[in-house]
Design a protein around this motif. Structure first.
Motif, PDB file in Angstrom:
ATOM      1  N   UNK A  45      24.920  17.467 -30.844  1.00  0.00           N
ATOM      2  CA  UNK A  45      23.890  17.431 -29.899  1.00  0.00           C
ATOM      3  C   UNK A  45      24.492  16.138 -28.782  1.00  0.00           C
ATOM      4  N   UNK A  72      17.833  12.715 -41.163  1.00  0.00           N
ATOM      5  CA  UNK A  72      18.307  11.002 -40.929  1.00  0.00           C
ATOM      6  C   UNK A  72      19.524  11.189 -40.570  1.00  0.00           C
ATOM      7  N   UNK A  93      20.944  12.892 -38.313  1.00  0.00           N
ATOM      8  CA  UNK A  93      20.933  13.347 -36.879  1.00  0.00           C
ATOM      9  C   UNK A  93      20.859  12.418 -36.073  1.00  0.00           C
ATOM     10  N   UNK A  94      21.827  12.209 -35.069  1.00  0.00           N
ATOM     11  CA  UNK A  94      21.755  11.164 -34.103  1.00  0.00           C
ATOM     12  C   UNK A  94      20.560  11.206 -33.123  1.00  0.00           C
ATOM     13  N   UNK A  95      19.814  10.187 -33.046  1.00  0.00           N
ATOM     14  CA  UNK A  95      18.551  10.441 -32.389  1.00  0.00           C
ATOM     15  C   UNK A  95      18.898  10.005 -31.059  1.00  0.00           C
ATOM     16  N   UNK A  96      18.166  10.341 -29.999  1.00  0.00           N
ATOM     17  CA  UNK A  96      18.460  10.224 -28.663  1.00  0.00           C
ATOM     18  C   UNK A  96      17.403   9.226 -27.802  1.00  0.00           C
TER      19      UNK A  96
END
Lengths: 414, 414
Positions: free
Chosen positions: B254, B291, B293-296
């Motif tokens: 991502x 959790x 996954x890198x949030x944006x």
């Protein structure tokens, strides 16, 4: 570039010009070959007292630039954020704020092709727009239609280009869709509402302070008070959700906006005005706000079939080199203007010396449509009871420490 | 709904039918009025040993449904995630997997209008597609062009609709743009490449295992090995970035995908195959991966003028009720098919009883184009040395604990 010339001027030079200013009020030219101009100067990040009108060396157009004798400038919420230093990587003050202006071409630099002396134009500038003379690259300059006044032109470029690109380039607005816009009474909000009306059957949900409702009721389909639970109200009217949500507030509004979207709907963040508060003085406030914003998991977007976008026209123009695309958008917008399908809404005109009052008005979200700095306007004399600074919380103390405001302004009254 | 009938069948009934199956291999009908069918059954979330072919009561179409005698079914990466339980809110097993099939209309329920017995159709189903007979709401069924084979039809619906909607509904693909697709050799990747070729001058960057390069080289403009630093390679060729990045991997991709975007570019997450690993057995794995996954930060999108989107066609169809939009997309796609501008790429055909081998192949990313379950195909007899389960790491132990696989399959060989 010419813009940098002004920003890098030494403090000593500036003081000299300031002393001159007292002797030759309103003069655009010194004796000899030294040309001067009036400009709004931000001396450092902070409160309204950081702004004053001063004299600066007049820029001359560099290669590829157009020199504009400015008639009017647009004042945007972004300028308030610049003043407070709540933007990413702000330039070092002192600086002349302002991202857009309009006026008459006074001269052109080498290697320009599209403009002649005397052309009526509007233009974007990467700072330095709030001055009597602006030099900016030709790619950011657009000819005005004959019918467009300078007040309209100063209210046109940034807001209509941003509204158009969000609706038609980032999202894909089509007949029958629905749009929610925060700050429906602001200049972008009014541009959004007008552009939505160019397509059949677009429903516009607007959020605005109740004081603006009577003035803007006709511009949107549904109008909500900012202080009510408008999310629930919108869901009652449109349980299936909204196609496009335009948010200039950020913070908790991002989650709310995403929750309102239909599947395949698009949330666009185009400003972060919640980062601006009366108390915000710290240079760290931008970074602090950044971390307070709720981040979004891409898997959530995947499961919900949603689109989250950000849009910053200044970055697109000045950092990301997309002026050709913006020019093609401007062509379409001027076509819509000539067809009388869109018309900028002007809130009020202010002299350069009234920039603090104007900024206070946009801070208090008192405006309906665009605030304009009218370069040729004389400031309205202050009334004895006039005090605009008290409503911006936390200003008072710093004002007391600051320069004497009226002394600065006196040379330019009358 | 008819689908639920099968899923809620008691274990006892299922065992009875399984015992029958040994005596009447291949039979679609029991004595009396009880109709049966073969179907792939997932007994619980986990490894390949959770899959077997069994007999089930044949569904009858309910109000608004179409009953299809199935010829072929599509096998997608999503089915692998269903098997492992690495999807959000999975239904409770035992269940019949499968989201798409094609065949011939055998009967229609009340209140259907668009289909007649004998129509050749393809269809989406909310599970239960991997069976000899499928009942699904009329809104998910589409007539086949005369020229389209059943193998092509089983490879068409999910992948081409997803590719089309991502390129033209979520993003706004236009002449001259650039697209990067992970898994360029997969069925969605090949559909993306073909749809990009319907517009002039679209550059397609594909990422695929090097073993597939010779087979798919002609379908894309630039091809990169998954195991190289393709981000740097893409930046060398296209320093200004990419307009559309299509990612079915998730995880660290991502951030990489967002970093590759041009201003106003769109990143679309349409799968999360990185959540599938050989070791993944736990029901908590989906939540864990979520959790990780890198949030944006939306402000990052604002500053960079970028768009981040998610797209899940099953959710759009079965949870979010957008079948009318999908139907209009299907109309456009069948038009392109009839003009011979697009043509599904079939990797291989497998008997229902070979579902494990087929799933192993998609797990190992060995396929080029689509894996099809051919309902009328007899399984290829196993070779003495044949063992497909060892390459899915961590399966072996559980396989040893599980049912004897070949015993299950024997009734259907010959």
């Amino acid at each position: 570039m010419a813009q940098e010339l002004g920003a890098h001027m030494t403090e000593e030079t500036e003081c000299m010009i300031d002393r001159d200013a007292g002797r030759k009020p309103g003069s655009g030219q010194c004796s000899g070959n030294v040309k001067e101009m009036r400009a709004v100067m931000l001396s450092g990040f902070g409160g309204l007292n950081k702004l004053r009108v001063t004299k600066k060396l007049m820029p001359e157009p560099q290669r590829g630039e157009v020199k504009i004798r400015v008639k009017a400038c647009g004042l945007n919420f972004l300028d308030l954020m610049v003043r407070q230093g709540t933007i990413d990587s702000p330039p070092k003050p002192p600086l002349v704020p302002g991202f857009e202006c309009c006026g008459i071409v006074e001269s052109v630099g080498e290697n320009t092709e599209r403009f002649e002396i005397g052309d009526r134009v509007m233009a974007f500038a990467n700072y330095n727009a709030w001055a009597e003379v602006v030099c900016t690259p030709e790619e950011f300059v657009y000819k005005l239609p004959d019918e467009m006044s300078f007040a309209e032109a100063a209210a046109f470029a940034l807001n209509f280009v941003a509204a158009y690109m969000m609706l038609f380039e980032v999202a894909n607005l089509r007949e029958g869709m629905s749009v929610l816009v925060h700050s429906a009474g602001g200049a972008v909000g009014q541009a959004v509402a007008q552009l939505c009306s160019t397509l059949p059957n677009v429903t516009v949900f607007g959020v605005a302070s109740s004081s603006k409702h009577s003035a803007i009721r006709d511009s949107v389909t549904h109008l909500f008070d900012r202080n009510t639970d408008y999310i629930q109200e919108v869901k009652k009217i449109s349980p299936e959700g909204i196609d496009i949500v335009l948010d200039c507030l950020c913070g908790e509004n991002t989650g709310k906006g995403l929750s309102l979207l239909k599947p395949l709907g698009t949330y666009i963040l185009y400003g972060a005005s919640n980062m601006v508060t009366g108390e915000t003085k710290s240079l760290f406030s931008f970074a602090k706000s950044w971390w307070q914003v709720e981040k979004v998991n891409p898997i959530k977007l995947y499961e919900e079939n949603k689109v989250m976008a950000g849009f910053s026209l200044p970055n697109l123009l000045f950092k990301q080199g997309r002026s050709a695309l913006v020019e093609s958008v401007m062509d379409k917008l001027l076509c819509l203007y000539n067809q009388e399908k869109i018309k900028p809404v002007v809130d009020s005109l202010w002299a350069l010396e009234e920039v603090k009052e104007a900024m206070q008005r946009i801070h208090d979200r008192g405006n309906i449509g665009k605030l304009i700095l009218d370069v040729e306007k004389s400031p309205t004399p202050l009334m004895a009871s006039d005090s605009t600074e008290t409503s911006e919380a936390g200003e008072e103390e710093e004002e007391a420490e600051g320069d004497n405001d009226s002394k600065e302004r006196m040379p330019f009254i009358h």
